[in-house]
Design a protein around this motif. Structure first.
Motif, PDB file in Angstrom:
ATOM      1  N   THR A 254       0.835  -1.206   0.000  1.00 59.84           N
ATOM      2  CA  THR A 254       0.000   0.000   0.000  1.00 59.84           C
ATOM      3  C   THR A 254       0.866   1.251   0.000  1.00 59.84           C
ATOM      4  O   THR A 254       0.554   2.248  -0.661  1.00 59.84           O
ATOM      5  N   LEU A 255       1.962   1.202   0.741  1.00 61.14           N
ATOM      6  CA  LEU A 255       2.863   2.349   0.831  1.00 61.14           C
ATOM      7  C   LEU A 255       3.471   2.691  -0.534  1.00 61.14           C
ATOM      8  O   LEU A 255       3.578   3.866  -0.901  1.00 61.14           O
ATOM      9  N   ILE A 256       3.852   1.669  -1.294  1.00 56.17           N
ATOM     10  CA  ILE A 256       4.448   1.881  -2.614  1.00 56.17           C
ATOM     11  C   ILE A 256       3.425   2.509  -3.561  1.00 56.17           C
ATOM     12  O   ILE A 256       3.729   3.456  -4.299  1.00 56.17           O
ATOM     13  N   PHE A 257       2.208   1.964  -3.535  1.00 56.13           N
ATOM     14  CA  PHE A 257       1.158   2.517  -4.391  1.00 56.13           C
ATOM     15  C   PHE A 257       0.854   3.972  -4.016  1.00 56.13           C
ATOM     16  O   PHE A 257       0.666   4.823  -4.895  1.00 56.13           O
ATOM     17  N   ALA A 258       0.800   4.251  -2.714  1.00 58.65           N
ATOM     18  CA  ALA A 258       0.507   5.618  -2.266  1.00 58.65           C
ATOM     19  C   ALA A 258       1.578   6.585  -2.749  1.00 58.65           C
ATOM     20  O   ALA A 258       1.279   7.684  -3.235  1.00 58.65           O
ATOM     21  N   ALA A 259       2.845   6.183  -2.621  1.00 60.24           N
ATOM     22  CA  ALA A 259       3.944   7.039  -3.079  1.00 60.24           C
ATOM     23  C   ALA A 259       3.872   7.248  -4.592  1.00 60.24           C
ATOM     24  O   ALA A 259       4.116   8.357  -5.088  1.00 60.24           O
ATOM     25  N   PHE A 260       3.527   6.184  -5.329  1.00 64.16           N
ATOM     26  CA  PHE A 260       3.423   6.286  -6.792  1.00 64.16           C
ATOM     27  C   PHE A 260       2.306   7.240  -7.200  1.00 64.16           C
ATOM     28  O   PHE A 260       2.501   8.122  -8.053  1.00 64.16           O
ATOM     29  N   TYR A 261       1.127   7.087  -6.586  1.00 60.41           N
ATOM     30  CA  TYR A 261       0.002   7.970  -6.918  1.00 60.41           C
ATOM     31  C   TYR A 261       0.343   9.430  -6.602  1.00 60.41           C
ATOM     32  O   TYR A 261       0.027  10.338  -7.369  1.00 60.41           O
ATOM     33  N   ASP A 262       0.970   9.637  -5.463  1.00 67.44           N
ATOM     34  CA  ASP A 262       1.311  10.990  -5.034  1.00 67.44           C
ATOM     35  C   ASP A 262       2.284  11.639  -6.016  1.00 67.44           C
ATOM     36  O   ASP A 262       2.203  12.834  -6.316  1.00 67.44           O
TER      37      ASP A 262
END
Length: 304
Positions: A254-262
């Motif tokens: 989830t952390l990786i996806f959040a950083a990517f979206y941001d």
């Protein structure tokens, strides 16, 4: 080799991982939607209470056809525990949405991952669990990780990070109540009460800060509610198809996806301290889950 089939086949394990990764992508997307609905989204920002109302109300709407089809029984419902779970769940989601709207998504999500540590600490007085040195050590590492991200006393300190810490506290308390409810009540009942009672609570809170959403914001709130129901369904199916100890570490993607979206939408790049702190928090959460699994395996079976 035994002819007895494995409890979970390699195919099941692969499907479980796929379901969990998809759940992570969608879960990170909910904080992205919350950020788009808040101050970072431009004009007419919505209050976090209003965003969480959209999450619960539209989730309840999506869930309605399934409840009409399966008609779960509510006999023997432990309403007091449900009420507390709904209160803590709504408060945790609202705090996380507030933090996501004003700080990097990776940081907000990483701090919220402290909730297993909070749940462990609360399990001592509330569930009577004994915590050994491994889990105490993991809790200390998680605290250090949170401080690395928050950086109190430095120029990089963000007061909104304290709201993310509050989200972790509420979510940890909610996790304890979910454990207590899962021992005696079916998942569909728990899901139904959480979303419908949460919708009533969230709508009431939102009425005090209501701002008329525009058409795009209505669409985003509807997507938020539908996405949360999808995340819950995918999460349950992933745990049914694979061992929790194998599947759960993938949750931290989830952390990786959040950083990517941001990065894609807001050009936000997590600092090195954010990645170090997140790694410490995730390592501690996995250690706690590992020790809990060992404790359950070593516990004597009691029959009545």
């Amino acid at each position: 080799m035994s002819d007895r089939p494995a409890k979970h086949s390699p195919k099941d394990a692969a499907v479980a991982v796929g379901l969990m990764v998809l759940a992570c992508a969608l879960l990170a997307g909910t904080t992205l939607v919350a950020k788009m609905l808040g101050p970072a989204g431009g004009d007419n920002p919505l209050h976090p209470f209003q965003i969480s109302a959209g999450r619960f109300c539209f989730a309840a709407l999506v869930l309605t056809p399934f409840l009409m089809a399966w008609r779960p029984s509510f006999a023997g419902t432990r309403w007091a525990n449900h009420a507390l779970r709904v209160l803590f769940g709504w408060a945790g989601v609202s705090a996380l949405f507030a933090a996501s709207g004003l700080m990097r998504l990776a940081d907000a999500n990483a701090i919220s991952f402290l909730n297993p540590v909070v749940a462990m600490l609360l399990s001592i007085p509330l569930l009577g669990e004994k915590v050994g040195p491994w889990r105490w050590g993991a809790a200390a590492v998680a605290f250090i990780g949170a401080m690395v991200i928050v950086q109190p006393g430095s120029a990089a300190f963000q007061p909104i990070a304290l709201v993310a810490l509050l989200a972790a506290l509420f979510m940890g308390a909610e996790a304890i109540l979910i454990k207590k409810l899962a021992d005696s009540e079916p998942p569909l009942r728990i899901l139904a009460i959480n979303n419908f009672a949460g919708a009533a609570l969230a709508a009431t809170a939102a009425s005090f800060v209501w701002v008329a959403p525009n058409s795009g914001q209505w669409i985003l709130m509807a997507a938020l509610g539908a996405t949360m129901i999808s995340v819950q369904a995918l999460f349950i199916q992933a745990l049914r198809r694979g061992e929790a100890s194998f599947v759960m570490p993938f949750f931290y993607l989830t952390l990786i996806f959040a950083a990517f979206y941001d990065y894609i939408l807001f050009a936000e790049v997590p600092a090195l301290a954010s990645w170090i702190g997140a790694a410490l928090i995730i390592a501690s959460a996995i250690t706690i889950a590992w020790r809990e699994r060992i404790n359950r395996r070593n516990s004597p079976v009691i029959t009545r």
